[in-house]
Design a protein around this motif. Structure first.
Motif, PDB file in Angstrom:
ATOM      1  N   MET A   1       0.842  -1.198   0.000  1.00 50.10           N
ATOM      2  CA  MET A   1       0.000   0.000   0.000  1.00 50.10           C
ATOM      3  C   MET A   1       0.875   1.245   0.000  1.00 50.10           C
ATOM      4  SD  MET A   1      -3.012   0.987   2.708  1.00 50.10           S
ATOM      5  CE  MET A   1      -3.987   2.458   2.486  1.00 50.10           C
ATOM      6  N   ASN A   2       0.534   2.257  -0.804  1.00 50.11           N
ATOM      7  CA  ASN A   2       1.325   3.465  -0.907  1.00 50.11           C
ATOM      8  C   ASN A   2       1.264   4.265   0.385  1.00 50.11           C
ATOM      9  OD1 ASN A   2       2.067   2.919  -3.524  1.00 50.11           O
ATOM     10  ND2 ASN A   2       0.319   4.035  -4.395  1.00 50.11           N
ATOM     11  N   ASN A   3       2.386   4.906   0.719  1.00 53.83           N
ATOM     12  CA  ASN A   3       2.465   5.763   1.889  1.00 53.83           C
ATOM     13  C   ASN A   3       2.329   7.209   1.423  1.00 53.83           C
ATOM     14  OD1 ASN A   3       3.283   7.392   4.029  1.00 53.83           O
ATOM     15  ND2 ASN A   3       4.655   5.814   4.845  1.00 53.83           N
ATOM     16  N   PRO A   4       1.154   7.862   1.654  1.00 53.01           N
ATOM     17  CA  PRO A   4       0.954   9.222   1.144  1.00 53.01           C
ATOM     18  C   PRO A   4       1.916  10.230   1.754  1.00 53.01           C
ATOM     19  CG  PRO A   4      -0.848   8.577   2.607  1.00 53.01           C
ATOM     20  CD  PRO A   4      -0.040   7.359   2.350  1.00 53.01           C
ATOM     21  N   ARG A   6       5.059   9.671   2.694  1.00 52.30           N
ATOM     22  CA  ARG A   6       6.344   9.548   2.025  1.00 52.30           C
ATOM     23  C   ARG A   6       6.282  10.106   0.603  1.00 52.30           C
ATOM     24  NH1 ARG A   6      11.287   7.660   2.695  1.00 52.30           N
ATOM     25  NH2 ARG A   6      12.382   6.933   0.848  1.00 52.30           N
ATOM     26  N   SER A   7       5.182   9.872  -0.089  1.00 52.32           N
ATOM     27  CA  SER A   7       5.049  10.404  -1.440  1.00 52.32           C
ATOM     28  C   SER A   7       5.107  11.925  -1.428  1.00 52.32           C
ATOM     29  CB  SER A   7       3.730   9.934  -2.065  1.00 52.32           C
ATOM     30  OG  SER A   7       3.712   8.527  -2.202  1.00 52.32           O
ATOM     31  N   ARG A   8       4.431  12.518  -0.452  1.00 53.30           N
ATOM     32  CA  ARG A   8       4.460  13.979  -0.348  1.00 53.30           C
ATOM     33  C   ARG A   8       5.875  14.465  -0.038  1.00 53.30           C
ATOM     34  NH1 ARG A   8       0.495  14.250   2.615  1.00 53.30           N
ATOM     35  NH2 ARG A   8       1.455  14.337   4.677  1.00 53.30           N
ATOM     36  N   ARG A   9       6.571  13.759   0.848  1.00 53.23           N
ATOM     37  CA  ARG A   9       7.941  14.123   1.184  1.00 53.23           C
ATOM     38  C   ARG A   9       8.847  14.004  -0.043  1.00 53.23           C
ATOM     39  NH1 ARG A   9       9.083  10.285   4.764  1.00 53.23           N
ATOM     40  NH2 ARG A   9       7.974  11.399   6.412  1.00 53.23           N
ATOM     41  N   LEU A  12       8.194  16.949  -2.367  1.00 48.08           N
ATOM     42  CA  LEU A  12       8.797  18.174  -1.851  1.00 48.08           C
ATOM     43  C   LEU A  12      10.315  18.148  -2.043  1.00 48.08           C
ATOM     44  CD1 LEU A  12       6.725  18.690   1.435  1.00 48.08           C
ATOM     45  CD2 LEU A  12       6.643  20.084  -0.644  1.00 48.08           C
ATOM     46  N   ARG A  13      10.913  16.999  -1.832  1.00 44.88           N
ATOM     47  CA  ARG A  13      12.355  16.902  -2.011  1.00 44.88           C
ATOM     48  C   ARG A  13      12.740  17.115  -3.475  1.00 44.88           C
ATOM     49  NH1 ARG A  13      16.600  15.364   0.902  1.00 44.88           N
ATOM     50  NH2 ARG A  13      18.433  14.592  -0.222  1.00 44.88           N
ATOM     51  N   ALA A  14      11.949  16.529  -4.379  1.00 41.14           N
ATOM     52  CA  ALA A  14      12.217  16.705  -5.807  1.00 41.14           C
ATOM     53  C   ALA A  14      12.059  18.162  -6.215  1.00 41.14           C
ATOM     54  CB  ALA A  14      11.292  15.813  -6.625  1.00 41.14           C
ATOM     55  N   GLN A  15      11.028  18.833  -5.682  1.00 45.47           N
ATOM     56  CA  GLN A  15      10.825  20.247  -5.998  1.00 45.47           C
ATOM     57  C   GLN A  15      11.977  21.098  -5.484  1.00 45.47           C
ATOM     58  OE1 GLN A  15       7.013  21.042  -4.226  1.00 45.47           O
ATOM     59  NE2 GLN A  15       5.880  19.838  -5.744  1.00 45.47           N
ATOM     60  N   THR A  16      12.435  20.801  -4.268  1.00 53.05           N
ATOM     61  CA  THR A  16      13.548  21.565  -3.708  1.00 53.05           C
ATOM     62  C   THR A  16      14.828  21.332  -4.496  1.00 53.05           C
ATOM     63  OG1 THR A  16      12.568  21.410  -1.492  1.00 53.05           O
ATOM     64  CG2 THR A  16      14.885  22.021  -1.610  1.00 53.05           C
TER      65      THR A  16
END
Length: 234
Positions: A1-4, A6-9, A12-16
């Motif tokens: 099951m996906n961890n929302p 972690r996905s959000r983190r 954000l890391r990719a955007q930064t």
């Protein structure tokens, strides 16, 4: 099951990371490659130095990532343009590659300067990784353009200069002999000449040497590329 969470983190890391790289290129545009520093980027973003080091441990790590991203972008664009032209038209494929590289360079002048122009003081590129892979893709693609047209080129332009495999680096020779076994050493020299004619006018344009001389350098570049293809007998 996906961890929302972690996905959000991860997002954000990719955007930064993308913002860090964009600011690095902006700093380079204003002050050359020596203006790129993690501390300067951290100040620009309102981050602490410690926080930015969690994204890129050293300036060289950032430069390596930048070169890999920029080079991959350039090759992706050029290959797409080339592949839109049928294999049966080698001259058209050379023209498509050349025009695509110029368009990419004009849209990404700092990127062009980073991979083809200004050296970064003290930077030592790694022997492998995305930057090296993109460099090898570009080299292989340019040699492939010449290899596809070599029978016509050779018939039209018998080489006055005799080249041997010893004239070129062993890594390049090994790659050519594996990927393009029918291409002689003179074909490598021709690929270098093609590359030089493509990139010469682009470099003059990117570095501002043509802006005082003419309003639209595209016509000169287009004519030069058509002359290149005609000189090859294509």
């Amino acid at each position: 099951m996906n961890n929302p969470t972690r996905s959000r983190r991860d997002r954000l890391r990719a955007q930064t990371s993308a913002e860090i790289k964009a600011i690095a290129l902006k700093l380079m545009a204003g002050g050359g490659p020596d203006a790129i520093s993690l501390r300067a980027i951290a100040r620009e973003m309102g981050m602490t130095a410690g926080a930015i080091y969690s994204y890129f441990a050293t300036r060289d790590d950032l430069i390596t990532t930048l070169i890999g991203d920029v080079y991959t972008s350039a090759v992706d664009v050029a290959e797409a343009a080339r592949d839109a032209v049928p294999d049966a038209d080698p001259g058209g494929r050379i023209l498509a590659w050349a025009q695509a590289i110029r368009a990419w360079a004009l849209a990404n002048p700092e990127g062009f300067r980073l991979i083809y122009g200004d050296p970064v003081d003290g930077y030592r590129p790694p022997d492998d990784g995305p930057a090296r892979q993109a460099d090898e893709r570009a080299c292989s693609a340019l040699i492939g353009l010449v290899a596809a047209a070599w029978p016509t080129i050779q018939a039209r332009r018998p080489e006055a200069t005799v080249y041997t495999w010893a004239d070129f680096g062993p890594g390049l020779v090994a790659h050519v002999r594996e990927e393009f076994p029918d291409l002689p050493p003179a074909g490598i020299a021709m690929a270098m000449r093609v590359w030089g004619r493509m990139h010469g006018l682009i470099a003059l344009e990117i570095y501002g040497h043509l802006s005082a001389l003419m309003h639209d350098p595209s016509s000169v570049y287009r004519e030069e590329m058509h002359d290149l293809v005609a000189s090859l007998g294509l």
